[in-house]
Design a protein around this motif. Structure first.
Motif, PDB file in Angstrom:
ATOM      1  N   VAL A  43       0.827  -1.199   0.000  1.00 61.37           N
ATOM      2  CA  VAL A  43       0.000   0.000   0.000  1.00 61.37           C
ATOM      3  C   VAL A  43       0.870   1.261   0.000  1.00 61.37           C
ATOM      4  O   VAL A  43       0.527   2.261  -0.623  1.00 61.37           O
ATOM      5  CB  VAL A  43      -0.946  -0.013   1.223  1.00 61.37           C
ATOM      6  CG1 VAL A  43      -1.693   1.307   1.363  1.00 61.37           C
ATOM      7  CG2 VAL A  43      -1.929  -1.169   1.111  1.00 61.37           C
ATOM      8  N   PRO A  46       5.046   1.345  -4.607  1.00 64.58           N
ATOM      9  CA  PRO A  46       4.903   0.391  -5.710  1.00 64.58           C
ATOM     10  C   PRO A  46       5.935  -0.728  -5.590  1.00 64.58           C
ATOM     11  O   PRO A  46       7.056  -0.521  -5.138  1.00 64.58           O
ATOM     12  CB  PRO A  46       5.159   1.226  -6.961  1.00 64.58           C
ATOM     13  CG  PRO A  46       5.477   2.597  -6.526  1.00 64.58           C
ATOM     14  CD  PRO A  46       5.425   2.675  -5.047  1.00 64.58           C
ATOM     15  N   ASN A  48       7.607  -4.059  -7.857  1.00 64.27           N
ATOM     16  CA  ASN A  48       7.751  -4.679  -9.172  1.00 64.27           C
ATOM     17  C   ASN A  48       7.916  -6.186  -9.104  1.00 64.27           C
ATOM     18  O   ASN A  48       7.728  -6.883 -10.101  1.00 64.27           O
ATOM     19  CB  ASN A  48       8.944  -4.080  -9.910  1.00 64.27           C
ATOM     20  CG  ASN A  48       8.788  -2.591 -10.080  1.00 64.27           C
ATOM     21  OD1 ASN A  48       9.351  -1.810  -9.316  1.00 64.27           O
ATOM     22  ND2 ASN A  48       8.011  -2.173 -11.050  1.00 64.27           N
ATOM     23  N   HIS A  71      -6.765  -8.237  -5.718  1.00 65.80           N
ATOM     24  CA  HIS A  71      -6.875  -6.783  -5.789  1.00 65.80           C
ATOM     25  C   HIS A  71      -6.255  -6.273  -7.085  1.00 65.80           C
ATOM     26  O   HIS A  71      -5.072  -6.480  -7.323  1.00 65.80           O
ATOM     27  CB  HIS A  71      -6.210  -6.127  -4.572  1.00 65.80           C
ATOM     28  CG  HIS A  71      -7.012  -6.313  -3.330  1.00 65.80           C
ATOM     29  ND1 HIS A  71      -7.014  -7.484  -2.625  1.00 65.80           N
ATOM     30  CD2 HIS A  71      -7.867  -5.472  -2.694  1.00 65.80           C
ATOM     31  CE1 HIS A  71      -7.821  -7.369  -1.587  1.00 65.80           C
ATOM     32  NE2 HIS A  71      -8.354  -6.160  -1.608  1.00 65.80           N
ATOM     33  N   GLN A  72      -7.062  -5.608  -7.863  1.00 67.35           N
ATOM     34  CA  GLN A  72      -6.638  -5.167  -9.186  1.00 67.35           C
ATOM     35  C   GLN A  72      -5.368  -4.320  -9.148  1.00 67.35           C
ATOM     36  O   GLN A  72      -4.526  -4.422 -10.033  1.00 67.35           O
ATOM     37  CB  GLN A  72      -7.765  -4.391  -9.867  1.00 67.35           C
ATOM     38  CG  GLN A  72      -7.448  -4.030 -11.295  1.00 67.35           C
ATOM     39  CD  GLN A  72      -8.626  -3.359 -11.980  1.00 67.35           C
ATOM     40  OE1 GLN A  72      -9.663  -3.114 -11.375  1.00 67.35           O
ATOM     41  NE2 GLN A  72      -8.466  -3.076 -13.256  1.00 67.35           N
ATOM     42  N   ALA A  73      -5.204  -3.519  -8.122  1.00 67.68           N
ATOM     43  CA  ALA A  73      -4.037  -2.639  -8.038  1.00 67.68           C
ATOM     44  C   ALA A  73      -2.724  -3.413  -7.898  1.00 67.68           C
ATOM     45  O   ALA A  73      -1.667  -2.901  -8.235  1.00 67.68           O
ATOM     46  CB  ALA A  73      -4.187  -1.681  -6.856  1.00 67.68           C
ATOM     47  N   TYR A  74      -2.802  -4.651  -7.418  1.00 70.65           N
ATOM     48  CA  TYR A  74      -1.589  -5.443  -7.154  1.00 70.65           C
ATOM     49  C   TYR A  74      -1.514  -6.733  -7.971  1.00 70.65           C
ATOM     50  O   TYR A  74      -0.474  -7.385  -7.979  1.00 70.65           O
ATOM     51  CB  TYR A  74      -1.517  -5.810  -5.665  1.00 70.65           C
ATOM     52  CG  TYR A  74      -1.782  -4.658  -4.750  1.00 70.65           C
ATOM     53  CD1 TYR A  74      -0.966  -3.525  -4.763  1.00 70.65           C
ATOM     54  CD2 TYR A  74      -2.864  -4.669  -3.875  1.00 70.65           C
ATOM     55  CE1 TYR A  74      -1.228  -2.444  -3.930  1.00 70.65           C
ATOM     56  CE2 TYR A  74      -3.123  -3.597  -3.034  1.00 70.65           C
ATOM     57  CZ  TYR A  74      -2.303  -2.492  -3.075  1.00 70.65           C
ATOM     58  OH  TYR A  74      -2.558  -1.430  -2.243  1.00 70.65           O
ATOM     59  N   SER A  75      -2.571  -7.106  -8.629  1.00 70.91           N
ATOM     60  CA  SER A  75      -2.655  -8.429  -9.258  1.00 70.91           C
ATOM     61  C   SER A  75      -1.605  -8.670 -10.338  1.00 70.91           C
ATOM     62  O   SER A  75      -1.289  -9.813 -10.656  1.00 70.91           O
ATOM     63  CB  SER A  75      -4.051  -8.655  -9.839  1.00 70.91           C
ATOM     64  OG  SER A  75      -4.314  -7.707 -10.852  1.00 70.91           O
ATOM     65  N   HIS A  76      -1.015  -7.612 -10.879  1.00 66.90           N
ATOM     66  CA  HIS A  76      -0.007  -7.736 -11.931  1.00 66.90           C
ATOM     67  C   HIS A  76       1.395  -8.034 -11.389  1.00 66.90           C
ATOM     68  O   HIS A  76       2.297  -8.377 -12.152  1.00 66.90           O
ATOM     69  CB  HIS A  76       0.054  -6.432 -12.726  1.00 66.90           C
ATOM     70  CG  HIS A  76       0.579  -5.298 -11.893  1.00 66.90           C
ATOM     71  ND1 HIS A  76      -0.214  -4.638 -10.975  1.00 66.90           N
ATOM     72  CD2 HIS A  76       1.812  -4.748 -11.803  1.00 66.90           C
ATOM     73  CE1 HIS A  76       0.520  -3.720 -10.368  1.00 66.90           C
ATOM     74  NE2 HIS A  76       1.750  -3.758 -10.848  1.00 66.90           N
TER      75      HIS A  76
END
Length: 121
Positions: A43, A46, A48, A71-76
């Protein structure tokens, strides 16, 4: 500058992971000693790449993995699970939950660094 979050309840293991990856260019490290702290770090800044242990107090690594993937903000974020659990059931559970790689301790530093570099690019 790319950020790697190293999540392990063992300070020694966190240092070993960071030492193995120190030769990667343009990388900085952040640490968390348990799953709840890992979520807090996500939170705040960022990330990587996450290196994630499974067996930790407060929140198991699989729970962290499921949280990140839901959670879309972290799913990548690519996640390397790095654990002492070498059984096929644990491996299958982690990969099914969304782990990018599943590696066991002890690990070979050069192989580990190559895996991390591949996921960072």
């Amino acid at each position: 500058m790319k950020q790697i979050l190293v999540v392990d309840d063992s300070a020694t293991m966190r240092r070993m992971v960071m030492a193995s990856l120190q030769k990667l260019k343009d990388v900085t490290f952040n640490e968390a000693s348990n799953g709840l702290e890992a979520i807090e770090r996500l939170v705040l800044a960022p990330v990587n790449l996450m290196i994630l242990d499974l067996n930790m107090p407060d929140m198991h690594g699989l729970e962290v993995l499921q949280f990140v993937r839901s959670h879309q903000a972290y799913s990548h974020i690519p996640i390397i699970v790095l654990t002492t659990k070498g059984d096929e059931t644990s491996r299958a559970e982690a990969l099914q939950a969304g782990a990018s790689r599943y590696l066991t301790k002890p690990f070979e530093p050069k192989t580990f660094a190559a895996q991390a570099l591949e996921l960072l690019n």
